[in-house]
Design a protein around this motif. Structure first.
Motif, mmCIF file in Angstrom:
data_model
loop_
_atom_site.group_PDB
_atom_site.id
_atom_site.type_symbol
_atom_site.label_atom_id
_atom_site.label_comp_id
_atom_site.label_asym_id
_atom_site.label_seq_id
_atom_site.Cartn_x
_atom_site.Cartn_y
_atom_site.Cartn_z
ATOM 1 N N ASP A 93 6.788 -55.768 43.326
ATOM 2 C CA ASP A 93 6.302 -56.682 42.282
ATOM 3 C C ASP A 93 5.745 -55.910 41.094
ATOM 4 O OD1 ASP A 93 6.914 -58.730 43.993
ATOM 5 O OD2 ASP A 93 4.906 -58.770 44.871
ATOM 6 N N LYS A 254 0.326 -57.524 51.391
ATOM 7 C CA LYS A 254 -0.042 -58.111 50.096
ATOM 8 C C LYS A 254 0.350 -59.578 50.040
ATOM 9 C CE LYS A 254 -1.108 -54.547 47.074
ATOM 10 N NZ LYS A 254 -0.925 -53.364 47.904
ATOM 11 N N LYS A 255 1.474 -59.905 50.700
ATOM 12 C CA LYS A 255 1.939 -61.302 50.704
ATOM 13 C C LYS A 255 1.568 -61.925 52.043
ATOM 14 C CE LYS A 255 5.518 -59.181 49.806
ATOM 15 N NZ LYS A 255 6.907 -58.707 49.706
ATOM 16 N N ARG A 258 2.397 -65.603 52.772
ATOM 17 C CA ARG A 258 3.845 -65.802 52.937
ATOM 18 C C ARG A 258 4.304 -65.268 54.284
ATOM 19 N NH1 ARG A 258 7.320 -63.174 48.697
ATOM 20 N NH2 ARG A 258 8.737 -63.281 50.471
ATOM 21 N N GLU A 303 -5.606 -59.836 52.721
ATOM 22 C CA GLU A 303 -4.386 -59.183 53.216
ATOM 23 C C GLU A 303 -4.248 -59.106 54.739
ATOM 24 O OE1 GLU A 303 -4.151 -55.354 51.341
ATOM 25 O OE2 GLU A 303 -3.871 -56.222 49.345
#
Ligand SMILES: *Cc1c(COP(=O)(O)O)cnc(C)c1O
Length: 329
Positions: A93, A254-255, A258, A303
């Motif tokens: 990203d 980090k995601k 998700r 996280e």
């Protein structure tokens, strides 16, 4: 007290001493010390190991990097996107937002042997027409989704410095690629810019791996799978042995949210330990701490994700979780 040094490069030498000594003697007695059969054989074997069409051996890992930039035509005024050295993974990203009209390439470093997220990075590079260079000086034998690091980019750069996983007995390095044109350019460049003695095509350098190192590296390459498993077992023993009884198996991502919902879709339950750090909880509002006061703690809260781990968990269940986590992108 036991003295435990950070590294003992001599241990592997003594384990395979006879093989190393035989290989070295053979070279010493051959009278052929530069760009001979051992270098040829090693390059073929190393390319096969990495899964590229070509490997060109060089004098060091640093040479591999600067020669890679040179032959890809990257020089003054060009931008190369590089991760901060302390990061294990380069964040795709963040790459995208850094791309400018001057950007020519992305250099990823598979630090500590941990592969970067190569599927996203390769597709980003393709989309923006950027060259991709992999620094594999710490990642010999490390795979990402079944493919070895070094085989994703236009060029992979390796070091055979003694303390590296495939380390020689002196300096050494290599460039791997599946582009025959690039491989040929590296071969010419490392040898004074010449592919035929005294006929110089370009201004090159002397960056050759010598026959002795190649012969010794061939011995080590024959044992690389054993050496890799041994290192993996040692790391696992640390993970098993150091203090924790693995009350939780916490990963950071980090995601994170998700990842959690993706695992949920695959039937895997996870938990967050803990989503609200104490200093931001209502109970401790009287301390007058605000968001941002404990940035690292807050980052962890964003996280962390606890994967299932419990007594009686079957191998099959664990393999299923492992495969799901590895396939997440
Ligand atoms: C060791 C290393 C290099 C340099 O390799 P040398 O063979 O010492 O020149 C480059 N990048 C990384 C990540 C390394 O670990």
């Amino acid at each position: 007290m036991m003295e435990v040094r950070q590294n003992r490069t001599d241990r592997v030498f003594f384990r395979y001493q006879e093989e190393f000594e035989q290989a070295a003697l053979q070279v010493l007695r051959s009278g052929n010390y530069i760009l001979g059969n051992e270098v040829n054989q090693f390059e073929q074997e190393f390319a096969a190991f990495v899964g590229t069409d070509y490997a060109v051996s060089l004098a060091s890992g640093l040479d591999a990097l600067w020669i890679a930039f040179r032959i890809l035509g990257i020089g003054a005024g060009d931008e190369v996107i590089v991760q901060g050295n302390t990061y294990i993974a380069i964040d795709p990203d963040r790459i995208e937002e850094k791309i400018s009209p001057d950007t020519k390439a992305v250099l990823v470093v598979h630090l500590y042997g941990m592969p970067c997220e190569m599927n996203r990075i390769t597709s980003l590079c393709r989309r923006y027409g950027l060259k991709l260079i992999e620094d594999c000086a710490q990642s010999h034998g490390a795979c990402y989704e079944g493919r070895m690091t070094g085989s994703f980019g236009d060029i992979g750069c390796f070091s055979f410095y003694p303390s590296k996983h495939l380390g020689g007995f002196g300096d050494g390095g290599a460039i791997v690629t599946s582009d025959p044109g690039l491989a040929q350019q590296v071969r010419i460049f490392r040898n004074y810019g010449s592919d035929k003695r005294y006929y110089n095509k370009v201004v090159g350098a002397n960056s050759r791996l010598d026959e002795l190192q190649a012969a010794l590296l061939r011995v080590k390459l024959r044992h690389i799978r054993t050496l890799t498993s041994e290192r993996q077992e040692a790391a696992m023993r640390y993970l098993r042995g150091i203090t924790s009884q693995w009350h939780q198996f916490v990963v950071r991502c980090k995601k994170r949210d998700r990842l959690a919902s993706y695992l949920k879709e695959k039937g895997i339950d996870t938990l967050i330990h803990y989503p609200v750090p104490p200093h931001l909880s209502e109970a401790y509002r009287y301390l007058n701490l605000k968001k941002g006061d404990l940035p690292v703690t807050e980052q962890f809260a964003r996280e962390v994700l606890s994967l299932p781990v419990y007594n009686g968990m079957t191998r099959a269940e664990q393999d299923y979780v492992t495969a799901a986590v590895n396939a997440f992108s």
